[in-house]
Design a protein around this motif. Structure first.
Motif, mmCIF file in Angstrom:
data_model
loop_
_atom_site.group_PDB
_atom_site.id
_atom_site.type_symbol
_atom_site.label_atom_id
_atom_site.label_comp_id
_atom_site.label_asym_id
_atom_site.label_seq_id
_atom_site.Cartn_x
_atom_site.Cartn_y
_atom_site.Cartn_z
ATOM 1 N N ILE A 73 12.366 5.258 16.128
ATOM 2 C CA ILE A 73 11.401 4.167 16.206
ATOM 3 C C ILE A 73 12.033 2.941 16.848
ATOM 4 C CG2 ILE A 73 10.160 2.483 14.794
ATOM 5 C CD1 ILE A 73 9.295 4.707 12.988
ATOM 6 N N LEU A 74 13.242 2.575 16.407
ATOM 7 C CA LEU A 74 13.909 1.418 16.989
ATOM 8 C C LEU A 74 14.272 1.656 18.446
ATOM 9 C CD1 LEU A 74 16.277 0.326 14.069
ATOM 10 C CD2 LEU A 74 14.152 -0.762 14.808
ATOM 11 N N ASN A 75 14.674 2.868 18.770
ATOM 12 C CA ASN A 75 15.041 3.189 20.148
ATOM 13 C C ASN A 75 13.832 3.096 21.072
ATOM 14 O OD1 ASN A 75 17.158 4.262 22.035
ATOM 15 N ND2 ASN A 75 15.662 5.911 22.245
ATOM 16 N N SER A 76 12.673 3.562 20.587
ATOM 17 C CA SER A 76 11.446 3.444 21.380
ATOM 18 C C SER A 76 11.080 1.980 21.590
ATOM 19 C CB SER A 76 10.299 4.178 20.663
ATOM 20 O OG SER A 76 9.076 3.985 21.341
ATOM 21 N N PHE A 109 11.034 -2.932 25.509
ATOM 22 C CA PHE A 109 11.395 -4.296 25.919
ATOM 23 C C PHE A 109 12.733 -4.346 26.673
ATOM 24 C CE2 PHE A 109 8.428 -5.091 22.411
ATOM 25 C CZ PHE A 109 7.578 -5.996 23.013
ATOM 26 N N TYR A 110 13.192 -3.198 27.134
ATOM 27 C CA TYR A 110 14.389 -3.110 27.969
ATOM 28 C C TYR A 110 15.628 -3.696 27.275
ATOM 29 C CZ TYR A 110 10.718 -2.333 31.400
ATOM 30 O OH TYR A 110 9.614 -1.859 32.056
ATOM 31 N N LEU A 111 15.759 -3.408 25.980
ATOM 32 C CA LEU A 111 16.951 -3.797 25.240
ATOM 33 C C LEU A 111 17.933 -2.626 25.236
ATOM 34 C CD1 LEU A 111 15.269 -5.549 22.184
ATOM 35 C CD2 LEU A 111 16.280 -6.643 24.169
ATOM 36 N N SER A 112 19.202 -2.939 25.311
ATOM 37 C CA SER A 112 20.223 -1.896 25.392
ATOM 38 C C SER A 112 21.046 -1.839 24.113
ATOM 39 C CB SER A 112 21.150 -2.157 26.592
ATOM 40 O OG SER A 112 22.221 -1.238 26.594
ATOM 41 N N TRP A 113 21.274 -0.607 23.631
ATOM 42 C CA TRP A 113 22.128 -0.452 22.450
ATOM 43 C C TRP A 113 23.567 -0.867 22.751
ATOM 44 C CZ3 TRP A 113 20.318 -0.085 17.812
ATOM 45 C CH2 TRP A 113 19.088 0.522 17.561
ATOM 46 N N GLU A 114 23.953 -0.835 24.012
ATOM 47 C CA GLU A 114 25.311 -1.236 24.380
ATOM 48 C C GLU A 114 25.551 -2.719 24.113
ATOM 49 O OE1 GLU A 114 25.924 -0.143 28.389
ATOM 50 O OE2 GLU A 114 25.877 2.024 28.026
ATOM 51 N N SER A 139 0.821 -1.212 0.000
ATOM 52 C CA SER A 139 0.000 0.000 0.000
ATOM 53 C C SER A 139 0.855 1.261 0.000
ATOM 54 C CB SER A 139 -0.932 0.002 1.211
ATOM 55 O OG SER A 139 -0.196 -0.058 2.418
ATOM 56 N N ASN A 140 2.171 1.094 -0.316
ATOM 57 C CA ASN A 140 3.113 2.215 -0.420
ATOM 58 C C ASN A 140 3.348 2.931 0.912
ATOM 59 O OD1 ASN A 140 3.643 1.927 -3.214
ATOM 60 N ND2 ASN A 140 1.771 3.050 -3.725
ATOM 61 N N LYS A 141 3.190 2.214 2.020
ATOM 62 C CA LYS A 141 3.523 2.774 3.324
ATOM 63 C C LYS A 141 4.963 2.416 3.661
ATOM 64 C CE LYS A 141 -1.140 2.633 5.281
ATOM 65 N NZ LYS A 141 -1.990 2.099 6.391
ATOM 66 N N ALA A 142 5.723 3.421 4.107
ATOM 67 C CA ALA A 142 7.122 3.184 4.464
ATOM 68 C C ALA A 142 7.203 2.432 5.786
ATOM 69 C CB ALA A 142 7.861 4.516 4.567
ATOM 70 N N GLN A 143 8.066 1.411 5.831
ATOM 71 C CA GLN A 143 8.214 0.593 7.024
ATOM 72 C C GLN A 143 9.682 0.299 7.280
ATOM 73 O OE1 GLN A 143 5.886 -2.857 5.975
ATOM 74 N NE2 GLN A 143 4.045 -2.065 6.964
ATOM 75 N N VAL A 144 10.000 0.075 8.522
ATOM 76 C CA VAL A 144 11.334 -0.396 8.883
ATOM 77 C C VAL A 144 11.179 -1.775 9.516
ATOM 78 C CG1 VAL A 144 11.223 0.810 11.110
ATOM 79 C CG2 VAL A 144 13.424 0.059 10.215
ATOM 80 N N MET A 145 11.957 -2.732 9.038
ATOM 81 C CA MET A 145 11.899 -4.105 9.536
ATOM 82 C C MET A 145 13.246 -4.477 10.135
ATOM 83 S SD MET A 145 10.840 -7.616 7.535
ATOM 84 C CE MET A 145 9.122 -7.086 7.404
ATOM 85 N N ALA A 146 13.203 -5.148 11.258
ATOM 86 C CA ALA A 146 14.446 -5.513 11.953
ATOM 87 C C ALA A 146 14.444 -6.995 12.309
ATOM 88 C CB ALA A 146 14.612 -4.683 13.222
ATOM 89 N N GLN A 165 16.206 -14.375 14.211
ATOM 90 C CA GLN A 165 14.790 -14.247 14.529
ATOM 91 C C GLN A 165 14.248 -12.887 14.096
ATOM 92 O OE1 GLN A 165 12.587 -16.621 16.310
ATOM 93 N NE2 GLN A 165 11.298 -15.161 15.205
ATOM 94 N N TYR A 166 13.043 -12.895 13.547
ATOM 95 C CA TYR A 166 12.329 -11.641 13.266
ATOM 96 C C TYR A 166 12.136 -10.873 14.567
ATOM 97 C CZ TYR A 166 8.114 -8.779 12.761
ATOM 98 O OH TYR A 166 7.201 -7.754 12.806
ATOM 99 N N LEU A 167 12.377 -9.564 14.535
ATOM 100 C CA LEU A 167 12.246 -8.745 15.734
ATOM 101 C C LEU A 167 11.021 -7.847 15.675
ATOM 102 C CD1 LEU A 167 13.460 -7.955 18.460
ATOM 103 C CD2 LEU A 167 14.774 -6.178 17.280
ATOM 104 N N CYS A 168 10.935 -6.975 14.650
ATOM 105 C CA CYS A 168 9.794 -6.080 14.586
ATOM 106 C C CYS A 168 9.658 -5.485 13.187
ATOM 107 C CB CYS A 168 9.918 -4.948 15.615
ATOM 108 S SG CYS A 168 11.282 -3.789 15.281
#
Length: 220
Positions: free
Chosen positions: A182-185, A190-195, A143-150, A163-166
């Motif tokens: 978006i990814l940071n939020s 889920f209490y994931l750390s960039w570190e 539908s031409n909506k921009a998405q980010v997949m991780a 594993q698929y994340l989001c």
């Protein structure tokens, strides 16, 4: 059985079931068969809705794996083919049973969201190791909506898990900062750390790999 027990049983039969006296054995066999059939029919009515719900989730999962529009598959291909096969092989009654499976557009859409949420929670609420890596891609859907997949990769004992994340929609622009926010939020939820993130795999788009405003630079 003792004589005393036989007398008690005979007395009970004469007083409580006097209408059955004089009946032959075949009559009791027919009664037993009727009760068995009634019990089986009752059990079928009770268990059918549960089976229908399970089948609904199974079909929704198949649609997700195929990555096609569920409206297209259900209305134009999947359901008509299943109905024809059931009617040809097993008769009209089997075809009617098939129609009891909840497979409306809204139902399948809701099932897909439930499956996605379940996978998401199983991955994120699982005790992750000290380090993991991400694969991130930005694209548009049908539908031409921009998405980010991780996707996330981590070790679980002696095996490596991919594993698929989001998958999140980009409502404003597709800049590196928007993707990062978006990814940071999501990480905070889920209490994931960039570190703990030891690497990010992306394409060579400026929004991903830009040295100043790309996703990689914001992560660093």
């Amino acid at each position: 059985m003792s004589n005393k027990s036989m007398l008690k049983l005979s007395k009970h039969f004469q007083t409580a079931h006097c209408s059955l006296q004089g009946k032959d054995v075949n009559n009791f066999k027919r009664l037993l068969e009727q009760q068995t059939k009634q019990a089986f029919a009752f059990k079928s009515r009770v268990t059918l809705p549960e089976k229908a719900q399970i089948a609904s989730y199974q079909v929704s999962e198949m649609i997700v794996v195929k990555m096609k529009s569920h409206i297209l598959l259900l209305n134009l291909l999947f359901l008509p083919a299943c109905r024809n096969m059931m009617k040809t092989m097993l008769g009209e009654d089997a075809e009617k049973q098939l129609s009891k499976i909840p497979l409306s557009n809204d139902t399948v859409h809701g099932r897909i969201l439930e499956i996605s949420t379940d996978i998401e929670e199983n991955v994120c609420r699982k005790k992750l190791p000290a380090y993991f890596a991400l694969q991130v891609d930005e694209s548009t859907d049908i539908s031409n909506k921009a998405q980010v997949m991780a996707f996330i990769r981590f070790t679980d004992g002696d095996r490596i898990v991919n594993q698929y994340l989001c998958c999140k929609e980009l409502f404003a622009t597709t800049k590196g900062e928007d993707i990062f926010l978006i990814l940071n939020s999501y990480f905070e939820k889920f209490y994931l750390s960039w570190e703990s993130c030891v690497g990010i795999c992306t394409d060579e788009a400026p929004s991903m790999m830009g040295s100043i405003k790309g996703l990689a630079s914001f992560v660093k």
